[in-house]
Design a protein around this motif. Structure first.
Motif, PDB file in Angstrom:
ATOM      1  N   VAL A   1       0.857  -1.184   0.000  1.00  0.00           N
ATOM      2  CA  VAL A   1       0.000   0.000   0.000  1.00  0.00           C
ATOM      3  C   VAL A   1       0.895   1.236   0.000  1.00  0.00           C
ATOM      4  O   VAL A   1       1.920   1.275   0.698  1.00  0.00           O
ATOM      5  CB  VAL A   1      -0.924   0.010   1.232  1.00  0.00           C
ATOM      6  CG1 VAL A   1      -1.698   1.319   1.336  1.00  0.00           C
ATOM      7  CG2 VAL A   1      -1.875  -1.174   1.183  1.00  0.00           C
ATOM      8  N   VAL A   2       0.527   2.252  -0.756  1.00  0.00           N
ATOM      9  CA  VAL A   2       1.313   3.482  -0.813  1.00  0.00           C
ATOM     10  C   VAL A   2       1.296   4.165   0.557  1.00  0.00           C
ATOM     11  O   VAL A   2       0.245   4.276   1.193  1.00  0.00           O
ATOM     12  CB  VAL A   2       0.760   4.433  -1.879  1.00  0.00           C
ATOM     13  CG1 VAL A   2       1.493   5.766  -1.849  1.00  0.00           C
ATOM     14  CG2 VAL A   2       0.857   3.798  -3.265  1.00  0.00           C
ATOM     15  N   GLY A   3       2.458   4.606   1.012  1.00  0.00           N
ATOM     16  CA  GLY A   3       2.531   5.359   2.255  1.00  0.00           C
ATOM     17  C   GLY A   3       3.066   4.535   3.418  1.00  0.00           C
ATOM     18  O   GLY A   3       3.332   3.334   3.297  1.00  0.00           O
ATOM     19  N   HIS A   4       3.233   5.235   4.564  1.00  0.00           N
ATOM     20  CA  HIS A   4       3.725   4.624   5.795  1.00  0.00           C
ATOM     21  C   HIS A   4       2.782   4.990   6.931  1.00  0.00           C
ATOM     22  O   HIS A   4       1.875   5.795   6.783  1.00  0.00           O
ATOM     23  CB  HIS A   4       5.139   5.116   6.124  1.00  0.00           C
ATOM     24  CG  HIS A   4       6.149   4.812   5.065  1.00  0.00           C
ATOM     25  ND1 HIS A   4       6.657   3.559   4.867  1.00  0.00           N
ATOM     26  CD2 HIS A   4       6.742   5.605   4.136  1.00  0.00           C
ATOM     27  CE1 HIS A   4       7.524   3.581   3.873  1.00  0.00           C
ATOM     28  NE2 HIS A   4       7.593   4.818   3.403  1.00  0.00           N
TER      29      HIS A   4
ATOM     30  N   ASP B   1     -10.704   3.839   1.211  1.00  0.00           N
ATOM     31  CA  ASP B   1      -9.947   5.081   1.092  1.00  0.00           C
ATOM     32  C   ASP B   1      -8.468   4.812   1.362  1.00  0.00           C
ATOM     33  O   ASP B   1      -8.105   4.239   2.395  1.00  0.00           O
ATOM     34  CB  ASP B   1     -10.476   6.111   2.093  1.00  0.00           C
ATOM     35  CG  ASP B   1      -9.782   7.455   1.947  1.00  0.00           C
ATOM     36  OD1 ASP B   1      -9.408   7.801   0.812  1.00  0.00           O
ATOM     37  OD2 ASP B   1      -9.614   8.146   2.975  1.00  0.00           O
ATOM     38  N   GLY B   2      -7.611   5.206   0.431  1.00  0.00           N
ATOM     39  CA  GLY B   2      -6.172   4.995   0.581  1.00  0.00           C
ATOM     40  C   GLY B   2      -5.662   3.754  -0.115  1.00  0.00           C
ATOM     41  O   GLY B   2      -4.457   3.487  -0.109  1.00  0.00           O
ATOM     42  N   ALA B   3      -6.566   2.974  -0.744  1.00  0.00           N
ATOM     43  CA  ALA B   3      -6.136   1.728  -1.403  1.00  0.00           C
ATOM     44  C   ALA B   3      -5.691   1.952  -2.840  1.00  0.00           C
ATOM     45  O   ALA B   3      -5.117   1.057  -3.456  1.00  0.00           O
ATOM     46  CB  ALA B   3      -7.266   0.707  -1.370  1.00  0.00           C
ATOM     47  N   GLU B   4      -5.931   3.140  -3.377  1.00  0.00           N
ATOM     48  CA  GLU B   4      -5.558   3.390  -4.768  1.00  0.00           C
ATOM     49  C   GLU B   4      -4.049   3.256  -4.960  1.00  0.00           C
ATOM     50  O   GLU B   4      -3.268   3.610  -4.088  1.00  0.00           O
ATOM     51  CB  GLU B   4      -6.019   4.774  -5.230  1.00  0.00           C
ATOM     52  CG  GLU B   4      -5.465   5.938  -4.429  1.00  0.00           C
ATOM     53  CD  GLU B   4      -6.271   6.228  -3.177  1.00  0.00           C
ATOM     54  OE1 GLU B   4      -5.913   7.185  -2.458  1.00  0.00           O
ATOM     55  OE2 GLU B   4      -7.256   5.507  -2.912  1.00  0.00           O
ATOM     56  N   SER B   5      -3.671   2.714  -6.113  1.00  0.00           N
ATOM     57  CA  SER B   5      -2.264   2.506  -6.507  1.00  0.00           C
ATOM     58  C   SER B   5      -1.572   1.406  -5.705  1.00  0.00           C
ATOM     59  O   SER B   5      -0.350   1.255  -5.786  1.00  0.00           O
ATOM     60  CB  SER B   5      -1.455   3.807  -6.412  1.00  0.00           C
ATOM     61  OG  SER B   5      -2.004   4.789  -7.276  1.00  0.00           O
TER      62      SER B   5
END
Length: 411
Positions: free
Chosen positions: A235-238, A278-282
């Motif tokens: 998942v993108v991000g930390h 929400d936040g799952a894109e990419s």
């Protein structure tokens, strides 16, 4: 207009204020002119010397803590690769021509890393604001000013102690947050249950500077017959938000693998679900179905680095014939591709996230080639030993700037 040619070495030495460069072992590599002048040392007395051999703690002051606090700050920079701003600190310096005579100094230091393209700390920039001269200026002009200087000195020292206490409380709070993060990570990424009689190893390494939670995941699922499903995703991000999204997607893909007729259909179901998270894109993910009866690996990838199959003869094959865009990259639902590759008894399948191979300012093919070389070198090891060897060979010794998940299956 022609761009000026800048002599950065000359700029460094002319910088106003005290600035020094140290190696990760805290040995002086260089210092500018203000540092030499205000510290009362020549370049020859600094370069190649351990910082605290040159500037030891004042043995006549039992409360002295300048050396300890400075060392801890620098070691945090070396370990974490992040800038560290210290509270005002008193650090007495012994005069070179008067052994045993210590002069009080008040410093406001900042320590910052200089990193190479792999994120390794090459140098520590040690910048010091010297406020001692301010106190000395206040003391000139008679007893009244001298009295005010002593009051100011006491206030500065008290303020320094208060700031250090605040820093200590912040460090304790960070430690508590880290414990919570570790508990969350353990809940989201538990140790995998046994996959029949087959040998598997999993590893997870967080990025340097995070709370130990991230968006990388792995999953192993028993399927009917002599089959298992293995997946990794990113998942993108930390941080906690990425970890929560990761937990939802991991659970959804694990469930989909139990009812789908192949990895592509499982990823299609995950893609539909991810549209509502929400936040799952990419998000990227790769799913494999391993069948020991037919000796095949069926796989499908949603924008993820390709799994690697290492044959018993040392042949390395990247499974890259069924790659599609990441989750949420298309506005409409499109069936995902799927490919099948045979394997020989004793082969090794490796799934991983991009933290294992990608480096800043480096083509991904370089990282893939590095992975292939390490597999050939250590491929005769068991899954557990191979996992440790790959992490040791491929991750920077000071810690990586991206998270890493790794799964190794002996086929």
């Amino acid at each position: 207009m022609r761009e000026p040619q800048i002599d950065y070495e000359a700029v460094f030495h002319a910088l106003p204020g005290m600035v020094a460069l140290l190696t990760p072992d805290l040995v002086y590599a260089d210092a500018n002119e203000d540092f030499l002048r205000l510290a009362g040392r020549t370049r020859e007395q600094l370069l190649g010397q351990y910082i605290f051999d040159v500037f030891p703690e004042n043995p006549n002051d039992p409360a002295a803590a300048g050396m300890r606090e400075t060392r801890e700050s620098m070691l945090r920079v070396v370990a974490g690769g992040e800038r560290d701003t210290m509270a005002l600190v008193r650090y007495d310096i012994e005069e070179r021509d008067r052994p045993g005579h210590w002069v009080k100094h008040y410093w406001s230091p900042v320590n910052a890393p200089v990193v190479d393209p792999d994120g390794n700390v090459m140098l520590v920039v040690h910048r010091v604001e010297e406020v001692t001269e301010l106190l000395q200026a206040r003391s000139r002009g008679g007893p009244a000013n001298e009295s005010r200087a002593r009051v100011l000195e006491a206030e500065l020292y008290t303020r320094a102690r208060e700031l250090q206490e605040v820093n200590e409380r912040l460090r304790r709070a960070h430690a508590r947050d880290r414990e919570v993060a570790l508990a969350l990570q353990e809940a989201l990424l538990p140790a995998p249950s046994p996959v029949g009689h087959h040998r598997a190893a999993v590893r997870y390494r967080p990025a340097v500077g995070t709370l130990n939670v991230c968006g990388d995941w792995y999953d192993l699922v028993d399927l009917p017959g002599d089959r298992i499903a293995v997946a990794v995703g990113d998942v993108v991000g930390h941080g906690l938000k990425a970890a929560c999204v990761m937990g939802q997607l991991r659970s959804a893909l694990s469930a989909a693998a139990r009812v789908a007729d192949g990895p592509a259909r499982a990823l299609e179901a995950l893609g539909l679900y991810a549209r509502h998270v929400d936040g799952a894109e990419s998000t990227t993910a790769v799913k494999t179905f391993i069948d020991w009866e037919s000796h095949t690996v069926v796989y499908s990838s949603a924008g993820h680095p390709p799994p690697v199959l290492l044959g018993p003869d040392g042949t390395v094959t990247f499974l890259d014939r069924a790659t599609d865009p990441p989750l949420g990259a298309r506005p409409d639902h499109v069936p995902r591709p799927e490919a099948t590759v045979p394997f020989a008894e004793g082969a090794i399948l490796v799934l991983y996230t991009d933290g294992l191979i990608e480096r800043r300012d480096e083509d991904i093919d370089v990282g893939l080639a590095r992975l292939a070389e390490a597999l050939v070198l250590h491929g005769r090891s068991g899954p557990e030993a191979l996992a440790d060897a790959l992490l040791a060979d491929l991750l920077p010794s000071t810690g990586n700037t991206d998270d890493t998940a790794l799964v190794i299956i002996r086929l």
